[in-house]
Design an enzyme around this catalytic site. Structure first.
Site, short mmCIF file in Angstrom:
data_model
loop_
_atom_site.label_atom_id
_atom_site.label_comp_id
_atom_site.label_asym_id
_atom_site.label_seq_id
_atom_site.Cartn_x
_atom_site.Cartn_y
_atom_site.Cartn_z
N ARG A 244 13.19 6.60 5.79
CA ARG A 244 13.90 7.78 6.59
C ARG A 244 13.26 8.94 6.43
O ARG A 244 12.75 9.26 5.12
CB ARG A 244 15.32 7.80 6.48
CG ARG A 244 15.77 7.97 5.20
CD ARG A 244 17.32 8.44 4.99
NE ARG A 244 17.65 8.13 3.74
CZ ARG A 244 19.08 8.93 3.38
NH1 ARG A 244 19.83 9.37 4.44
NH2 ARG A 244 19.39 8.90 2.16
N GLN B 192 4.29 3.91 -1.18
CA GLN B 192 4.51 4.70 -2.38
C GLN B 192 5.37 3.97 -3.51
O GLN B 192 5.32 4.04 -4.77
CB GLN B 192 5.08 5.98 -2.07
CG GLN B 192 6.14 6.34 -1.29
CD GLN B 192 7.14 7.40 -1.83
OE1 GLN B 192 6.69 8.09 -2.45
NE2 GLN B 192 8.13 7.58 -0.75
N ASP C 37 0.50 -6.10 3.42
CA ASP C 37 0.69 -4.72 4.40
C ASP C 37 0.09 -4.81 5.54
O ASP C 37 -0.15 -6.02 5.72
CB ASP C 37 0.18 -3.60 3.57
CG ASP C 37 1.00 -2.44 3.74
OD1 ASP C 37 0.90 -1.71 4.98
OD2 ASP C 37 1.54 -1.62 2.83
N ALA D 288 0.73 -1.17 0.11
CA ALA D 288 0.08 0.14 -0.08
C ALA D 288 0.79 1.27 0.13
O ALA D 288 0.33 2.28 -0.08
CB ALA D 288 -0.88 0.23 1.06
N HIS E 73 24.27 0.02 1.03
CA HIS E 73 23.44 1.11 0.35
C HIS E 73 23.16 2.15 1.26
O HIS E 73 22.27 2.33 2.31
CB HIS E 73 22.13 0.48 -0.09
CG HIS E 73 21.01 1.53 -0.51
ND1 HIS E 73 21.07 2.33 -1.51
CD2 HIS E 73 19.97 1.56 0.15
CE1 HIS E 73 19.93 3.24 -1.60
NE2 HIS E 73 19.00 2.79 -0.55
N ASP F 86 21.35 2.84 -7.03
CA ASP F 86 22.65 3.53 -6.89
C ASP F 86 23.52 3.45 -8.32
O ASP F 86 24.22 4.47 -8.78
CB ASP F 86 23.44 3.23 -5.62
CG ASP F 86 22.81 3.08 -4.50
OD1 ASP F 86 22.32 3.93 -3.94
OD2 ASP F 86 22.43 1.92 -4.13
N VAL G 211 14.46 -4.53 -0.25
CA VAL G 211 14.42 -3.02 -0.72
C VAL G 211 14.22 -2.10 0.64
O VAL G 211 15.25 -1.22 0.92
CB VAL G 211 13.37 -2.44 -1.38
CG1 VAL G 211 13.36 -1.25 -1.77
CG2 VAL G 211 13.39 -3.55 -2.73
N ASN H 167 12.94 -1.31 11.93
CA ASN H 167 12.97 -2.04 10.61
C ASN H 167 13.44 -3.46 10.66
O ASN H 167 13.11 -4.45 10.19
CB ASN H 167 13.40 -1.51 9.45
CG ASN H 167 12.59 -0.21 8.98
OD1 ASN H 167 11.20 -0.13 9.19
ND2 ASN H 167 12.85 0.41 7.99
#
Ligand code: NAD
Ligand code: LMR
Length: 333
Positions: free
Chosen positions: A92, A15, A42, A13, A187, A159, A129, A105
């Site tokens: 973040r 972005q 979700d 759900a 990352h 990146d 991700v 997380n």
């Protein structure tokens, strides 16, 4: 071809998912003839929003999308998976480093690794991700001991694409004329975007990146910091973290796992380090240059590493060791 590929996207759900699901559902990732079942996970409060995403996917009337399963239950979401794209987690905000998200997380990735272990196919390919992506990926892999560590990877393709595009814009060529940039390590802002093996096709012939750009100071200075800080720059501008470009990078990454990398080209992804490849400590998810064939990645070996590169590769490894140790403390394992 398997009859249907079963693909999970978490954070469905959110972005990134909103930019990602259409490309997957229309066949850009797993193949133009590959029917797909989409599992969308979700958290419970987001289920009404997820229902809207499901309606829109239905309304796209896509031929390959055979079934859509929205859920907040891991035992439903992780069942019999061929591919898992783990996006769901907190992004973040301005002023934070990605590793500041560890506490919020990392527990998600322990829980979802455990669910992969219990419910997914042992052949499942897992892309992490959610940030901090490398360390979350390591925790997921460790929580699913019966799935080969090689099946886990984290996203540094964004990146990689950023580096490629920066060089291309500088040289006035399309991004496809720039190949074999490398993202080493985390990352995070310690990542090392390396162009020592990068080639730029200008007027039909391949030039070494340093010869094409003709500005060593830029390549060793602002180019590197621009790529390192790009995520933060997007957040500052958009007040939201990158989503369109992240979704595009996810598609590039998964498509290359499914279909292989082009001959003579390598791409960057975070993979499990073992065997002291390029002197990188074992037991980290570290971004390397890889080539992929038959759904199996291999670190490109034999690339010359100068002292400039060495110190940057070591610095980002040191940060990953620190993150791993912090994650382990948070999880109490
Ligand atoms: P978002 O907040 O828009 O969406 C995240 C979604 O995840 C939300 O809908 C949330 O409810 C859901 N979620 C939270 N906990 C969950 C759980 N346990 N299970 C399933 N879903 C859960 O965020 P976004 O912009 O889509 O970003 C998602 C993540 O991706 C962030 O951590 C962000 O930092 C990261 N990211 C990584 C890269 C990369 O290159 N590796 C690029 C961009 C963003
Ligand atoms: C990015 O690189 O854009 C993402 O990881 C989001 C972030 O936090 O920078």
């Amino acid at each position: 071809l398997p009859l249907k590929s079963i693909v999970l996207v978490t954070g469905a759900a959110g972005q990134i998912a909103y930019s990602l699901l259409f490309s997957i559902a229309k066949g850009d990732v797993f193949g133009k003839d590959q029917p797909i079942i989409l599992l969308l996970l979700d958290i419970a409060p987001m289920l009404p929003v997820l229902e809207g995403v499901v309606m829109e996917l239905q309304d796209c009337a896509l031929p390959l999308l055979r079934e859509i399963v929205p859920t907040d239950k891991e035992e439903v979401a992780f069942k019999d998976l061929d591919a898992a794209i783990l996006v769901g987690s907190m992004p973040r905000k301005e002023g934070m480093e990605r590793k500041d998200l560890l506490k919020a997380n990392v527990a998600i990735f322990k829980s979802q690794g455990t669910a992969l272990e219990k419910y997914a196919k042992k052949t499942v390919k897992v892309l992490v991700v959610g940030n901090p992506a490398n360390t979350n990926c390591l925790i997921a892999a460790k929580s699913a001991p019966s799935i080969p560590k090689e099946n886990f990877s984290c996203l540094t393709r964004l990146d990689h694409n950023r580096a490629r595009s920066q060089v291309a814009m500088r040289c006035g060529v399309p991004a496809t004329h720039v190949r074999n940039v490398i993202i080493w390590g985390n990352h995070s802002s310690t990542q090392y975007p390396d162009v020592h093996h990068c080639l730029v096709n200008m007027s039909g012939s391949d030039l070494a990146c340093f010869d094409a750009v003709k500005d060593d100071a830029w390549l060793k200075g602002d180019f590197i910091s621009t790529v390192q800080q790009r995520g933060a720059a997007v957040i500052k501008a958009r007040k939201l973290s990158s989503a369109m470009s992240a979704a595009k990078a996810i598609c590039d990454h998964m498509r290359d796992i499914w279909s292989g990398t082009p001959e003579g080209e390598f791409i960057s992804m975070g993979v499990y380090s073992s065997g002291n490849s390029y002197g990188v400590p074992d037991d980290l998810i570290y971004s390397f240059p890889v080539q992929i064939k038959d759904k199996t990645w291999k670190v490109v070996d034999g690339l010359a590493i100068n002292d400039f590169s060495r110190s940057k590769m070591d610095a980002t490894a040191a940060e990953l060791i620190e993150e791993r140790d912090t994650a382990v403390t948070f999880l109490g394992v």
